[in-house]
Design an enzyme around this catalytic site. Sequence first.
Site, PDB file in Angstrom:
ATOM      1  N   SER A  96       0.845  -1.193   0.000  1.00  0.00           N
ATOM      2  CA  SER A  96       0.000   0.000   0.000  1.00  0.00           C
ATOM      3  C   SER A  96       0.882   1.245   0.000  1.00  0.00           C
ATOM      4  O   SER A  96       2.108   1.152   0.024  1.00  0.00           O
ATOM      5  CB  SER A  96      -0.884   0.004   1.245  1.00  0.00           C
ATOM      6  OG  SER A  96      -0.070   0.244   2.377  1.00  0.00           O
ATOM      7  N   LYS A  97       0.240   2.394   0.010  1.00  0.00           N
ATOM      8  CA  LYS A  97       0.950   3.676  -0.049  1.00  0.00           C
ATOM      9  C   LYS A  97       2.035   3.804   1.021  1.00  0.00           C
ATOM     10  O   LYS A  97       3.020   4.490   0.833  1.00  0.00           O
ATOM     11  CB  LYS A  97      -0.056   4.822   0.128  1.00  0.00           C
ATOM     12  CG  LYS A  97      -0.930   5.033  -1.079  1.00  0.00           C
ATOM     13  CD  LYS A  97      -1.234   6.521  -1.276  1.00  0.00           C
ATOM     14  CE  LYS A  97      -1.898   6.761  -2.605  1.00  0.00           C
ATOM     15  NZ  LYS A  97      -3.327   6.398  -2.588  1.00  0.00           N
ATOM     16  N   ARG A  98       1.804   3.141   2.140  1.00  0.00           N
ATOM     17  CA  ARG A  98       2.795   3.156   3.213  1.00  0.00           C
ATOM     18  C   ARG A  98       4.167   2.716   2.720  1.00  0.00           C
ATOM     19  O   ARG A  98       5.190   3.084   3.266  1.00  0.00           O
ATOM     20  CB  ARG A  98       2.367   2.152   4.294  1.00  0.00           C
ATOM     21  CG  ARG A  98       1.788   2.739   5.512  1.00  0.00           C
ATOM     22  CD  ARG A  98       1.347   1.707   6.542  1.00  0.00           C
ATOM     23  NE  ARG A  98       1.139   0.350   6.107  1.00  0.00           N
ATOM     24  CZ  ARG A  98       1.974  -0.639   6.351  1.00  0.00           C
ATOM     25  NH1 ARG A  98       3.108  -0.419   6.965  1.00  0.00           N
ATOM     26  NH2 ARG A  98       1.679  -1.870   5.965  1.00  0.00           N
ATOM     27  N   HIS A  99       4.164   1.842   1.728  1.00  0.00           N
ATOM     28  CA  HIS A  99       5.418   1.291   1.241  1.00  0.00           C
ATOM     29  C   HIS A  99       6.092   2.179   0.190  1.00  0.00           C
ATOM     30  O   HIS A  99       7.114   1.826  -0.353  1.00  0.00           O
ATOM     31  CB  HIS A  99       5.173  -0.100   0.629  1.00  0.00           C
ATOM     32  CG  HIS A  99       4.709  -1.116   1.634  1.00  0.00           C
ATOM     33  ND1 HIS A  99       3.396  -1.508   1.730  1.00  0.00           N
ATOM     34  CD2 HIS A  99       5.377  -1.795   2.593  1.00  0.00           C
ATOM     35  CE1 HIS A  99       3.290  -2.405   2.705  1.00  0.00           C
ATOM     36  NE2 HIS A  99       4.463  -2.587   3.243  1.00  0.00           N
ATOM     37  N   GLY A 100       5.496   3.319  -0.102  1.00  0.00           N
ATOM     38  CA  GLY A 100       6.079   4.203  -1.123  1.00  0.00           C
ATOM     39  C   GLY A 100       5.166   4.250  -2.333  1.00  0.00           C
ATOM     40  O   GLY A 100       3.961   4.061  -2.215  1.00  0.00           O
TER      41      GLY A 100
END
Length: 486
Positions: free
Chosen positions: A254-258
Site C-alpha cells: 500500500s501507499k505506506r510502502h512508497g
Amino acid sequence: MRPVVRTRFAPSPTGDPHVGNIRTALFAWLFARHNSGSFILRIEDTDVARRVEGAVEALMGSLRWLGLDWDEGPDIGGDYGPYVQSERLGLYEEAARRLVEQGDAYYCYCSPERLEEIRAEQLRRKQPPGYDRQCRELSEEERKKKENEGITPVVRFKVPLEGQTRFSDVVWGEVKFENNTLDDLVLLKSDGYPTYNLANIVDDHKMEISHVIRGEEFISTTPHHVLLYKALGYEPPQFAHLPRLTGTDRSKLSKRHGAVSIGEFRKQGYLPEAMVNFLALLGWSLDDKTELMTRQELIASFTLERVKKTAASFNPEKLDWMNGVYIRSLAPEDFLQRSLQFLERDLPSEVMPPLSVDYIKQIMPLVQERVKTLADVPELTRFFFVDRLEYDTELLITKGMTVESTRHALGVARQRLAELPAFDAESLEEMLRPLAAEMELKTGQLFGTLRTAVTGQTAAPPLFQTMAVLGRETCLERIDRALDRL
Ligand code: GLU
C-alpha cells in the site's frame, strides 16, 4: 489444433492504476503473447460511485508506456465490442431476467437500512456477513405488494444451499467451497447497473475469454462465477489467480510502502523495460534465479505453470538496482532523449529551455553510470546549467585544510588553469595531480576543494571531465567566486 488463447485485462476505472493491477495486466498480456493469442482491454465501469474522471486515459497511458498493447479495446474496437461495460447494459439485464425466469435469481426489495441492520447484527454476533434471504421465497402476492409500494428491486443470485462448488485453478489447483458459505449476491442493482459479478461473467463469456487471469483476492467470488456460468449454460474459462503483492514487511502493498501507482514510478524516472522485467518476477520466475530478462525473453518463456502461490514481495531496492542496470545499458543517445524531459521538468526555473542538446550530449556520459532513475539526472547535473551555485562555504575547506591554505591552493590552481594550453580532461589531470604534490596536499584535499568550487557539491561526476565540460571560463569564474567567499 491448439485452442485459441484470449485473455483480458478488465480494470475498473477508479484512479491511477496500482502496480498490482498492472502486474495482472502484464501476466495476461505475456500469456496471450506467448501463445500467439489475443489480449483484450475491457473497462469495468459499472460501479458508478467509484468511477474517476480520467482514469481510463491513465490506464491506457500506463499500458502504452509499458508497451502492453491490446488487440481489442474501447479505443480500437474489435469483433466483441463495445469494450466498456456501461455501453453493454442491455446484455446484463437480459442475463439477469433469464436467471429470474429460470428460478436461479430473485427480486429483493430489502431497503439499504434493513441490509445495514442485518450487517450490524451479524457483526455483533461475529457471524460472517451476508444477506438473510428474506426475499428468496416471496410469494407472487408479496412481490406485487412490494411493487405497488413503488420499491425498485435488485436481482439476487439464488445460490444452492447445499453441496460444494469446485473449480480448478492453474495456480491453486483444485479449489472447493461449501455452498452454504456463499451469499446470495446482488447481480443487478436497482439503478439497472449490473454488479461486477454478473457483468464480468457475461462479458468473459461473450468475449470468448479462454483464460481469466486476475488477483488472488477474486478467488472467493469465483465459486459464484462458476455457478453463474452453469446457470446461464456457459462454459467457464480457465482460471489463474495470481499471488498477492506485499511490501518487504509482508503486509499488503500500500501507499505506506512508497509509490504504488504506475504513474508515480513513471514520474520517478523508472524505465518501462525495467518495470516490465521487475513486475514479471512478482509471482513468476523462469527458474528461481534469472533476474534480468528482456520483453522478448519473457514472452518466450512465460507460462502460467510457473506462477507461484506464495505472496510476492515488492522490493523497491531490487527495482532500483534493476533500473540502474537498464539505464546503464541504454545507448547514449537514448539515455539523453529519455533524460531530456526530466531535465526540462526538474531543472530550476531560471534555466531557460530549450536546453542545448550539444551541451547535454557532453554531460550525459558523465552521469549515465551513476543514476538509479532518470529523475536523478537533473539533481546530479543542475550545476552544469545554473549561473550561481549555492553551497555552504565550509564545504570548500577539506579535511586538514584551513581558510588560508584553501585560499592559497585555489589561487594557485586558478592561475595554472588559466595558463593551461588545452582544457580537456586529460590535460587537467596531468596538471592537477602533480600540483597537489607540489603544494604538499593530498589529491583529495585539492580535488575536494576544486569540486565544491566548480560544482557546489561534494559528490559529483568525475572532476576532470566535469571541469572540461564546464569549460575554462566557467571554472575560473566559479573559482573566483569561491575565493570571494573565503
Ligand atoms: N474489474 C475487476 C478489477 O478491477 C476485474 C477483476 C477480474 O479480472 O475479474 O479488478
